[in-house]
Design an enzyme around this catalytic site. Structure first.
Site: not given
Length: 425
Positions: A85, A164, A171, A186, A190
């Protein structure tokens, strides 16, 4: 009745108190179900931004986000699994060459990706520039492709961490994106819910990243690594520079073309360097002994890429979209390129149509910026610094101003800390 009221949770955090497990479980669940209103969650998000959260609170908040939906079970996949990620940047197309490369090395890569917002590009937007390619897969399709092809890049299903998805959108419009507890929970809710066995985080630092400051980035990386390990996921983070765009291509189809160059054994050296560094980390975390540099040179990663694109309905050999209008920016003086500010170039690409201001906006696949030089390169007056590409000529003037302001030419080559700034495990 739980006996917990949203306003009491907001006040507790506003006044600097730690939230109890019961308060966290209740507020995340109630917000997901619509019992807690957006304005109440906005107030709580701002209180979290200003007051922070302890490691125990962040861990519980993340667990509550995971519990809001389903968890994927990848146990039927015969290979070890690893995912990557990135916290997002400009020209950051690394997922595209990395996923097929790691798959070609024998690790299954379940890559659930997102769309771009503002100056940072989204992996799904890039891939959707390939004719026929589709982002949405059922869980059954996802698992079958992971087993058969070894790599999947797709959108997260509706059932994965729905808390999320709701909170992320909130946000973005309430000035609370930068809250480290909310960024960490967040991302990790996931990634843990998708069921991967190992995770490598690419935490970007610099003008083109959410984290402008190295210490802030380290705090985010440590928080996420701890969350992953506590959930039984082997997790490591690399902190990487995002003061200059990655590679030479910024924009959706532009970045796909550059990724294919890398898979063909070419491409810009910084894109290749980061792809290989992350591949080595993913293979080590998954316990697989392979040399990604040799696999890349063999052409196996390109075969993997074509199989992945075809599996999702795309034509890997089709021509990519091109922009209707191209205009160049030239150097006004001779010297050395000292700065190419990632944020400024990202905003220019966004203005040209490569990105979106609101999540429902369309993107132009051919729009973007093609760099012709990087910091350290010597230029003469009149040399082309970059190309601006767009389908709407009226967008060029504002983009040109942003791009011009992002580039500085001086007399001496800039000092560079390199691409890899730190490693946290």
């Amino acid at each position: 009745m739980s006996g917990i009221a949203a306003v009491d949770v907001i006040r507790a955090k506003r006044d600097g108190h730690a939230l109890s497990d019961a308060q966290i479980d209740w507020v995340v669940d109630a917000y997901t179900k619509g019992v807690v209103a957006d304005e109440q969650m906005s107030a709580l998000a701002m209180a979290i931004l200003l007051r922070g959260m302890s490691p125990a609170e962040i861990a519980r908040w993340t667990a509550a986000m995971i519990a809001s939906g389903e968890r994927l079970d990848l146990s039927a996949v015969s290979r070890p699994t690893a995912d990557k990620h990135s916290t997002g940047g400009v020209g950051d197309k690394i997922t595209l060459p990395l996923t097929p490369l790691v798959a070609a090395c024998g690790v299954a890569v379940p890559q659930l990706s997102g769309r771009g917002l503002g100056h940072t590009g989204g992996t799904l937007d890039k891939l959707e520039s390939i004719p026929g390619w589709r982002a949405r897969l059922s869980n059954q399709e996802f698992l079958a492709q992971l087993q058969d092809v070894g790599g999947v890049i797709c959108a997260a299903g509706e059932g994965l961490a729905p808390a999320d998805r709701k909170l992320y959108a909130l946000r973005d419009v309430t000035g609370t994106v930068e809250a480290i507890p909310l960024i960490a929970s967040s991302i990790m809710s996931k990634k843990i819910a998708e069921g991967t066995g190992a995770l490598v985080l690419d935490v970007k630092v610099g003008s083109g990243a959410f984290m402008k400051d190295l210490e802030q980035a380290r705090e985010l990386a440590r928080t996420m690594v701890r969350l992953g390990k506590d959930s039984g996921v082997t997790t490591v983070a690399l902190l990487t520079d995002m003061s200059t765009p990655l590679g030479l291509a910024v924009g959706n189809a532009n970045e796909v073309a550059e990724s294919v160059e890398v898979l063909a054994g070419g491409g810009p050296s910084d894109v290749v360097e980061l792809t290989l560094a992350l591949a080595r980390e993913m293979l080590a975390a998954a316990g697989v002994d392979a040399d990604p540099e040799k696999v890349l040179a063999s052409g196996a990663a390109m075969d993997s890429w074509k199989a992945m694109i075809r599996a999702q309905g795309g034509d890997p050999d089709a021509a990519l979209p091109t922009a209707a209008h191209t205009e160049v920016l030239r150097a006004e003086s001779a010297g050395v390129v000292t700065t190419m500010d990632a944020y400024g170039i990202g905003v220019a690409a966004w203005r040209l149509g490569a990105g979106r201001a609101r999540k429902e906006d369309p993107v132009s696949f051919g729009a973007g910026v093609q760099l012709k030089v990087k910091p350290g390169d010597r230029v003469a007056a009149g040399d082309v610094l970059l190309e601006l590409r767009t389908d709407d000529a009226s967008r060029i003037e504002a983009a040109r101003a942003d791009a011009a302001a992002a580039i500085k030419i001086g007399t001496a080559a800039p000092a560079s800390a390199g691409l890899l700034l730190d490693r946290i495990a």
